[in-house]
Design a protein around this motif. Structure first.
Motif, PDB file in Angstrom:
ATOM      1  N   LYS A   1       0.829  -1.212   0.000  1.00 53.97           N
ATOM      2  CA  LYS A   1       0.000   0.000   0.000  1.00 53.97           C
ATOM      3  C   LYS A   1       0.861   1.259   0.000  1.00 53.97           C
ATOM      4  CE  LYS A   1      -3.973  -2.141   2.305  1.00 53.97           C
ATOM      5  NZ  LYS A   1      -4.846  -2.155   3.504  1.00 53.97           N
ATOM      6  N   LEU A   2       1.993   1.186   0.707  1.00 54.73           N
ATOM      7  CA  LEU A   2       2.909   2.331   0.701  1.00 54.73           C
ATOM      8  C   LEU A   2       3.541   2.522  -0.672  1.00 54.73           C
ATOM      9  CD1 LEU A   2       4.677   1.938   4.174  1.00 54.73           C
ATOM     10  CD2 LEU A   2       3.015   3.675   3.487  1.00 54.73           C
ATOM     11  N   TYR A   3       3.805   1.408  -1.365  1.00 53.32           N
ATOM     12  CA  TYR A   3       4.339   1.510  -2.723  1.00 53.32           C
ATOM     13  C   TYR A   3       3.327   2.189  -3.656  1.00 53.32           C
ATOM     14  CZ  TYR A   3       8.766  -1.025  -2.466  1.00 53.32           C
ATOM     15  OH  TYR A   3      10.058  -1.384  -2.203  1.00 53.32           O
ATOM     16  N   GLN A   4       2.035   1.926  -3.409  1.00 52.70           N
ATOM     17  CA  GLN A   4       1.023   2.595  -4.221  1.00 52.70           C
ATOM     18  C   GLN A   4       1.046   4.098  -3.968  1.00 52.70           C
ATOM     19  OE1 GLN A   4      -3.043   1.898  -3.193  1.00 52.70           O
ATOM     20  NE2 GLN A   4      -3.817   2.439  -5.208  1.00 52.70           N
ATOM     21  N   LYS A   5       1.152   4.485  -2.691  1.00 55.81           N
ATOM     22  CA  LYS A   5       1.229   5.910  -2.378  1.00 55.81           C
ATOM     23  C   LYS A   5       2.476   6.535  -3.001  1.00 55.81           C
ATOM     24  CE  LYS A   5      -1.377   5.736   1.965  1.00 55.81           C
ATOM     25  NZ  LYS A   5      -1.325   5.998   3.428  1.00 55.81           N
ATOM     26  N   LEU A   6       3.572   5.780  -2.984  1.00 52.72           N
ATOM     27  CA  LEU A   6       4.799   6.282  -3.598  1.00 52.72           C
ATOM     28  C   LEU A   6       4.620   6.469  -5.103  1.00 52.72           C
ATOM     29  CD1 LEU A   6       7.791   6.989  -3.064  1.00 52.72           C
ATOM     30  CD2 LEU A   6       8.351   4.602  -3.568  1.00 52.72           C
ATOM     31  N   SER A   7       3.930   5.529  -5.734  1.00 56.96           N
ATOM     32  CA  SER A   7       3.659   5.649  -7.173  1.00 56.96           C
ATOM     33  C   SER A   7       2.781   6.862  -7.464  1.00 56.96           C
ATOM     34  CB  SER A   7       2.978   4.380  -7.697  1.00 56.96           C
ATOM     35  OG  SER A   7       3.809   3.252  -7.537  1.00 56.96           O
ATOM     36  N   GLU A   8       1.806   7.104  -6.598  1.00 54.83           N
ATOM     37  CA  GLU A   8       0.942   8.270  -6.785  1.00 54.83           C
ATOM     38  C   GLU A   8       1.730   9.568  -6.623  1.00 54.83           C
ATOM     39  OE1 GLU A   8      -2.056   7.542  -3.901  1.00 54.83           O
ATOM     40  OE2 GLU A   8      -3.218   6.182  -5.177  1.00 54.83           O
ATOM     41  N   LYS A   9       2.655   9.587  -5.653  1.00 52.30           N
ATOM     42  CA  LYS A   9       3.492  10.772  -5.479  1.00 52.30           C
ATOM     43  C   LYS A   9       4.408  10.967  -6.681  1.00 52.30           C
ATOM     44  CE  LYS A   9       1.878  12.060  -1.543  1.00 52.30           C
ATOM     45  NZ  LYS A   9       1.060  13.295  -1.464  1.00 52.30           N
ATOM     46  N   ASN A  10       4.931   9.861  -7.216  1.00 54.18           N
ATOM     47  CA  ASN A  10       5.748   9.949  -8.422  1.00 54.18           C
ATOM     48  C   ASN A  10       4.948  10.498  -9.599  1.00 54.18           C
ATOM     49  OD1 ASN A  10       8.468   9.152  -7.899  1.00 54.18           O
ATOM     50  ND2 ASN A  10       7.763   7.068  -7.552  1.00 54.18           N
ATOM     51  N   GLN A  11       3.693  10.071  -9.679  1.00 60.03           N
ATOM     52  CA  GLN A  11       2.830  10.586 -10.733  1.00 60.03           C
ATOM     53  C   GLN A  11       2.599  12.089 -10.565  1.00 60.03           C
ATOM     54  OE1 GLN A  11      -1.252   9.212 -10.776  1.00 60.03           O
ATOM     55  NE2 GLN A  11      -1.414   9.457 -12.983  1.00 60.03           N
ATOM     56  N   THR A  12       2.364  12.513  -9.316  1.00 63.53           N
ATOM     57  CA  THR A  12       2.190  13.943  -9.042  1.00 63.53           C
ATOM     58  C   THR A  12       3.440  14.723  -9.413  1.00 63.53           C
ATOM     59  OG1 THR A  12       0.688  13.424  -7.210  1.00 63.53           O
ATOM     60  CG2 THR A  12       1.636  15.623  -7.255  1.00 63.53           C
ATOM     61  N   LYS A  13       4.600  14.167  -9.087  1.00 64.07           N
ATOM     62  CA  LYS A  13       5.863  14.834  -9.433  1.00 64.07           C
ATOM     63  C   LYS A  13       6.017  14.925 -10.955  1.00 64.07           C
ATOM     64  CE  LYS A  13      10.871  14.152  -9.123  1.00 64.07           C
ATOM     65  NZ  LYS A  13      11.219  15.573  -8.977  1.00 64.07           N
ATOM     66  N   THR A  14       5.683  13.840 -11.654  1.00 62.79           N
ATOM     67  CA  THR A  14       5.778  13.854 -13.115  1.00 62.79           C
ATOM     68  C   THR A  14       4.834  14.895 -13.707  1.00 62.79           C
ATOM     69  OG1 THR A  14       6.355  11.501 -13.138  1.00 62.79           O
ATOM     70  CG2 THR A  14       5.548  12.453 -15.200  1.00 62.79           C
ATOM     71  N   GLU A  15       3.616  14.948 -13.191  1.00 63.79           N
ATOM     72  CA  GLU A  15       2.650  15.943 -13.680  1.00 63.79           C
ATOM     73  C   GLU A  15       3.158  17.358 -13.425  1.00 63.79           C
ATOM     74  OE1 GLU A  15      -1.444  13.311 -13.042  1.00 63.79           O
ATOM     75  OE2 GLU A  15      -0.897  14.881 -11.636  1.00 63.79           O
ATOM     76  N   ARG A  16       3.724  17.573 -12.237  1.00 61.33           N
ATOM     77  CA  ARG A  16       4.259  18.899 -11.919  1.00 61.33           C
ATOM     78  C   ARG A  16       5.374  19.286 -12.883  1.00 61.33           C
ATOM     79  NH1 ARG A  16       8.650  19.638  -7.386  1.00 61.33           N
ATOM     80  NH2 ARG A  16       9.711  18.604  -9.123  1.00 61.33           N
ATOM     81  N   ASP A  17       6.307  18.357 -13.108  1.00 55.85           N
ATOM     82  CA  ASP A  17       7.440  18.653 -13.990  1.00 55.85           C
ATOM     83  C   ASP A  17       6.978  18.929 -15.420  1.00 55.85           C
ATOM     84  OD1 ASP A  17       9.081  18.293 -11.834  1.00 55.85           O
ATOM     85  OD2 ASP A  17       9.673  16.246 -12.348  1.00 55.85           O
ATOM     86  N   VAL A  18       6.033  18.128 -15.901  1.00 55.96           N
ATOM     87  CA  VAL A  18       5.555  18.312 -17.271  1.00 55.96           C
ATOM     88  C   VAL A  18       4.812  19.647 -17.405  1.00 55.96           C
ATOM     89  CG1 VAL A  18       3.935  17.452 -19.008  1.00 55.96           C
ATOM     90  CG2 VAL A  18       5.481  15.870 -17.855  1.00 55.96           C
ATOM     91  N   VAL A  19       3.955  19.959 -16.442  1.00 61.35           N
ATOM     92  CA  VAL A  19       3.215  21.223 -16.487  1.00 61.35           C
ATOM     93  C   VAL A  19       4.187  22.404 -16.440  1.00 61.35           C
ATOM     94  CG1 VAL A  19       1.642  22.709 -15.190  1.00 61.35           C
ATOM     95  CG2 VAL A  19       1.061  20.322 -15.569  1.00 61.35           C
ATOM     96  N   SER A  20       5.211  22.300 -15.601  1.00 58.45           N
ATOM     97  CA  SER A  20       6.213  23.360 -15.525  1.00 58.45           C
ATOM     98  C   SER A  20       6.926  23.530 -16.864  1.00 58.45           C
ATOM     99  CB  SER A  20       7.230  23.040 -14.421  1.00 58.45           C
ATOM    100  OG  SER A  20       8.238  24.025 -14.345  1.00 58.45           O
ATOM    101  N   GLN A  21       7.237  22.421 -17.518  1.00 62.06           N
ATOM    102  CA  GLN A  21       7.895  22.485 -18.829  1.00 62.06           C
ATOM    103  C   GLN A  21       6.955  23.065 -19.888  1.00 62.06           C
ATOM    104  OE1 GLN A  21       9.072  18.437 -19.455  1.00 62.06           O
ATOM    105  NE2 GLN A  21      10.579  18.456 -17.811  1.00 62.06           N
ATOM    106  N   VAL A  22       5.680  22.714 -19.809  1.00 69.51           N
ATOM    107  CA  VAL A  22       4.704  23.267 -20.758  1.00 69.51           C
ATOM    108  C   VAL A  22       4.603  24.781 -20.596  1.00 69.51           C
ATOM    109  CG1 VAL A  22       2.241  23.375 -21.286  1.00 69.51           C
ATOM    110  CG2 VAL A  22       3.355  21.166 -21.042  1.00 69.51           C
ATOM    111  N   ILE A  23       4.574  25.243 -19.351  1.00 69.22           N
ATOM    112  CA  ILE A  23       4.494  26.682 -19.096  1.00 69.22           C
ATOM    113  C   ILE A  23       5.725  27.387 -19.667  1.00 69.22           C
ATOM    114  CG2 ILE A  23       4.519  28.428 -17.273  1.00 69.22           C
ATOM    115  CD1 ILE A  23       2.874  26.479 -15.564  1.00 69.22           C
ATOM    116  N   GLU A  24       6.913  26.821 -19.393  1.00 68.78           N
ATOM    117  CA  GLU A  24       8.151  27.413 -19.921  1.00 68.78           C
ATOM    118  C   GLU A  24       8.120  27.474 -21.449  1.00 68.78           C
ATOM    119  OE1 GLU A  24      11.221  28.320 -18.569  1.00 68.78           O
ATOM    120  OE2 GLU A  24      10.836  28.006 -16.428  1.00 68.78           O
ATOM    121  N   SER A  25       7.719  26.375 -22.068  1.00 74.39           N
ATOM    122  CA  SER A  25       7.690  26.324 -23.536  1.00 74.39           C
ATOM    123  C   SER A  25       6.654  27.292 -24.096  1.00 74.39           C
ATOM    124  CB  SER A  25       7.399  24.899 -24.008  1.00 74.39           C
ATOM    125  OG  SER A  25       8.443  24.024 -23.625  1.00 74.39           O
ATOM    126  N   TYR A  26       5.521  27.402 -23.420  1.00 79.80           N
ATOM    127  CA  TYR A  26       4.487  28.341 -23.875  1.00 79.80           C
ATOM    128  C   TYR A  26       5.039  29.765 -23.848  1.00 79.80           C
ATOM    129  CZ  TYR A  26      -0.338  29.910 -24.650  1.00 79.80           C
ATOM    130  OH  TYR A  26      -1.474  30.460 -25.180  1.00 79.80           O
TER     131      TYR A  26
END
Length: 432
Positions: free
Chosen positions: A124-149
Motif C-alpha cells: 500500500k505504501l508503494y502505491q502511495k509512492l507511485s501516486e506521489k511519483n505521478q504527481t511529481k511527473t505531472e508537476r514537472d511536465v506542467v512546468s515544462q509546458v508553461i516554460e515552452s508556452y
C-alpha cells in the motif's frame, strides 16, 4: 453531370477543411496545461505505474488468502513386477505393478505470518509512492509546458518586432535611394543602410528558426503530432497582467506542499516498513491445509486416505546472525534516510530563498526595461518626425531605430526571465 461535379467539389472541400481543422490546435496557457495532463506520454506512463501498484496490492493480499491447487497423474510400470519371498525355501511371489492414476486437490490457508501483514502494508505504501511519483511527473511536465508556452509567445513577438523593423528600414532605404541618385545624399550612407538591412533580415531568419524550435518543444510536451499547427491565443502582455508578482514575493513556503518532500516522506515510511519486515523474520509462520486424494486407478495394496487435514508451523531457531544483520542493515538505511530528509529540508529552504530573490530581481529588471522601452519609443517617434521633415539623416534615424530595437529585445528578455522566475518558484512551492 454538373450537379455531381459540384457535389464532389463540395465534398472534397469539406474533407480538406476537416483534415486542416484536425491538424490545428488553438490553445491558451491553461488549456495547454490541461491538454498535457491528458495526452503527455510521460504522464501516461506514470499513470500506468500507479495501476501496476494497485495490482501489486492485490497480489500481496491474495498471497494470504486460500490457495487451491489440483494435480492429476498416471503411472505405468510397463509390466514390471515385485518379487517377494515370504519364507526361506519357498518360491518368490510375483506381484505385478498395476497402472495407477489419481486426482489430488489441496486447499491451503495462511493463519499467521508477520511478514504477510507487513508485506500488505508495504504494498500500500508503494502505491502511495507511485501516486506521489505521478504527481511529481505531472508537476514537472506542467512546468515544462508553461516554460515552452512562454518561449513560443516571446519568440513570436520577437519575430514580429524584427519583421516590423525590417519593413521600417526597407522604407528608409527606398526613400534614401532616389536621394543618392540626385546627389542629395552620399552613396556611403545608402550602403550602410543596406548592410543594416541585410543584418536585420538575417536576424529575422534566425528568429523564425527559434520560433519553430520552441513550437516543436511545446508539441512534444503536449503530446500532439509533429504536423499539428499550434495557435497560441495569449499574448505576452496578457500573461504578465494575469500575475500578482508582488503578492507572490510575500507568500511563505510550506515544505509539506512540495512534491519532492512528499515523495521523501513516502520513501521514509517504506524504510520503516523494511525494518519491521526484517524483525518479522524472527516470528513463526502458521498455516493449515486440506487435501483430497481420489484414486482413479487403484493399486492392489492402497492405504492412502482420501481426506487429510493438517497444520504446519515454521519456527525460525538459528540463522548464525543472518536475521540480526538484516535488521541492523535496515536500521542503517532508515538512519541514512533521516539524514537525507534533513538535508532535503535545508536544500528546499535555501532554494526557496534563492528563487524568491530571483523573482524580485527579475521584477525590478522588468520594470526598468518598461521605462527604457517607453523612452526609446518616444525618442524614435521624435526622430522619425524630424527625418520626415528632412532635419536629420537616415543614419541618425536608423541609429535610433537600433536603440529602440535593442530596448524591445531587452524588454522581451526581461519579461521572459520574470515569467520563468515565477514559474520556478511556483514549481517549488507546489502552486502550479
Amino acid at each position: 453531370m454538373r450537379r455531381k461535379q459540384i457535389a464532389m467539389l463540395l465534398l472534397a472541400g469539406l474533407l480538406c477543411h476537416g483534415a486542416w481543422a484536425q491538424e490545428q490546435l488553438q490553445i491558451n496557457l491553461q488549456e495547454a496545461k490541461n491538454y498535457a495532463l491528458q495526452f503527455n506520454k510521460t504522464i501516461a506512463n506514470s499513470g500506468l505505474a500507479v495501476e501496476k501498484s494497485q495490482e501489486q496490492i492485490w497480489e500481496a493480499i491474495a498471497s494470504g488468502l486460500p490457495q487451491v491447487d489440483a494435480t492429476a497423474d498416471y503411472t505405468n510400470a510397463l509390466g514390471a513386477e515385485i518379487s517377494i519371498q515370504f519364507a526361506e525355501g519357498q518360491p518368490a511371489s510375483q506381484i505385478p505393478i498395476d497402472p495407477t492414476s489419481s486426482f489430488n486437490l489441496t486447499v491451503g490457508q495462511l493463519l499467521f505470518s508477520a511478514n504477510y501483514w507487513v508485506g500488505v502494508q508495504t504494498a500500500k505504501l508503494y502505491q502511495k509512492l507511485s501516486e506521489k511519483n505521478q504527481t511529481k511527473t505531472e508537476r514537472d511536465v506542467v512546468s515544462q509546458v508553461i516554460e515552452s508556452y512562454y518561449l513560443v509567445v516571446v519568440a513570436g513577438e520577437t519575430l514580429e518586432i524584427l519583421q516590423e523593423n525590417v519593413s521600417n528600414l526597407q522604407a528608409i532605404y527606398d526613400k534614401t535611394a532616389p536621394m543618392v541618385e540626385f546627389g542629395v545624399t552620399e552613396k556611403v550612407e545608402l550602403d550602410q543602410l543596406l548592410v543594416q538591412l541585410n543584418s536585420l533580415k538575417n536576424a529575422v531568419k534566425s528568429a523564425e528558426r527559434q520560433h519553430v524550435m520552441a513550437k516543436n518543444m511545446l508539441r512534444l510536451q503536449l503530446g500532439v503530432d509533429a504536423d499539428t499547427e499550434l495557435l497560441l491565443t495569449e499574448q505576452l502582455e496578457n500573461l504578465l497582467a494575469n500575475e500578482d508578482f508582488d503578492g507572490q514575493l510575500l507568500e511563505g513556503f510550506n515544505l509539506s506542499e512540495n512534491v519532492d518532500y512528499q515523495l521523501m516522506e513516502a520513501q521514509g515510511a517504506l524504510q520503516e516498513k523494511q525494518v519491521e519486515m526484517q524483525k518479522a523474520n524472527y516470528l513463526p509462520t502458521l498455516s493449515s491445509y486440506y487435501s483430497f486424494n481420489h484414486k482413479i486407478l487403484k493399486p492392489a495394496f492402497d492405504m492412502a486416505p482420501n481426506h487429510v487435514v493438517g497444520l504446519q508451523m515454521n519456527i525460525p531457531i538459528f540463522s548464525s546472525g543472518e536475521r540480526r544483520s538484516k535488521v541492523r542493515s535496515a536500521k542503517i538505511d532508515l538512519e541514512t534516510y533521516r539524514n537525507e530528509q534533513a538535508l532535503l529540508e535545508d536544500q528546499l529552504s535555501i532554494q526557496h530563498k534563492q528563487l524568491n530573490f530571483n523573482l524580485k530581481s527579475a521584477l525590478e529588471n522588468y520594470r526598468n526595461q518598461q521605462t527604457n522601452i517607453e523612452v526609446s519609443r518616444e525618442v524614435y517617434k521624435n526622430l522619425k518626425q524630424k527625418y520626415d521633415q528632412g532635419m536629420i539623416s537616415s543614419l541618425e534615424l536608423t541609429s535610433a531605430d537600433n536603440n529602440y530595437l535593442k530596448a524591445e529585445s531587452d524588454y522581451l528578455q526581461a519579461a521572459l526571465e520574470l515569467l520563468q522566475a515565477q514559474n520556478q518558484l511556483n514549481t517549488l512551492t507546489g502552486k502550479l
